[in-house]
Design a protein around this motif. Structure first.
Motif, PDB file in Angstrom:
ATOM      1  N   UNK A   1       0.826  -1.209   0.000  1.00  0.00           N
ATOM      2  CA  UNK A   1       0.000   0.000   0.000  1.00  0.00           C
ATOM      3  C   UNK A   1       0.859   1.257   0.000  1.00  0.00           C
ATOM      4  N   UNK A   2       1.921   1.255   0.776  1.00  0.00           N
ATOM      5  CA  UNK A   2       2.824   2.411   0.794  1.00  0.00           C
ATOM      6  C   UNK A   2       3.510   2.603  -0.552  1.00  0.00           C
ATOM      7  N   UNK A   3       3.932   1.512  -1.173  1.00  0.00           N
ATOM      8  CA  UNK A   3       4.556   1.622  -2.491  1.00  0.00           C
ATOM      9  C   UNK A   3       3.568   2.195  -3.504  1.00  0.00           C
ATOM     10  N   UNK A   4       2.326   1.698  -3.446  1.00  0.00           N
ATOM     11  CA  UNK A   4       1.313   2.202  -4.380  1.00  0.00           C
ATOM     12  C   UNK A   4       1.026   3.680  -4.125  1.00  0.00           C
ATOM     13  N   UNK A   5       0.967   4.072  -2.857  1.00  0.00           N
ATOM     14  CA  UNK A   5       0.737   5.475  -2.506  1.00  0.00           C
ATOM     15  C   UNK A   5       1.850   6.359  -3.058  1.00  0.00           C
ATOM     16  N   UNK A   6       3.092   5.953  -2.869  1.00  0.00           N
ATOM     17  CA  UNK A   6       4.220   6.741  -3.378  1.00  0.00           C
ATOM     18  C   UNK A   6       4.247   6.781  -4.902  1.00  0.00           C
ATOM     19  N   UNK A   7       3.904   5.669  -5.530  1.00  0.00           N
ATOM     20  CA  UNK A   7       3.881   5.653  -6.993  1.00  0.00           C
ATOM     21  C   UNK A   7       2.781   6.567  -7.535  1.00  0.00           C
ATOM     22  N   UNK A   8       1.615   6.545  -6.884  1.00  0.00           N
ATOM     23  CA  UNK A   8       0.540   7.450  -7.311  1.00  0.00           C
ATOM     24  C   UNK A   8       0.931   8.901  -7.089  1.00  0.00           C
ATOM     25  N   UNK A   9       1.614   9.177  -5.997  1.00  0.00           N
ATOM     26  CA  UNK A   9       2.066  10.548  -5.708  1.00  0.00           C
ATOM     27  C   UNK A   9       3.074  11.021  -6.743  1.00  0.00           C
ATOM     28  N   UNK A  10       3.842  10.092  -7.298  1.00  0.00           N
ATOM     29  CA  UNK A  10       4.845  10.429  -8.307  1.00  0.00           C
ATOM     30  C   UNK A  10       4.238  10.521  -9.705  1.00  0.00           C
TER      31      UNK A  10
END
Length: 55
Positions: free
Chosen positions: A41-50
């Motif tokens: 979930x954290x990886x997906x959150x950071x990828x969406x933020x990028x």
């Protein structure tokens, strides 16, 4: 100790009820699945933020 379990320790562990041993197995499994979910979930959150999206 030298890292090896004695026969007495192994016999004591085997005397524990099956439900208790299976409970520990389930607890460890749930914990590992939960940790993997949090990491993903954290990886997906950071990828969406990028600006990276899956579609």
């Amino acid at each position: 100790m030298n890292g090896k379990h004695s026969l007495h320790e192994i016999e004591e562990a085997e005397k524990k009820p099956l439900w208790q041993r299976l409970g520990w197995l389930a607890l460890i499994w749930i914990g590992s699945v939960g940790a993997l979910f949090i990491a993903a979930s954290l990886m997906r959150l950071f990828m969406n933020a990028a600006g990276l999206t899956t579609h």
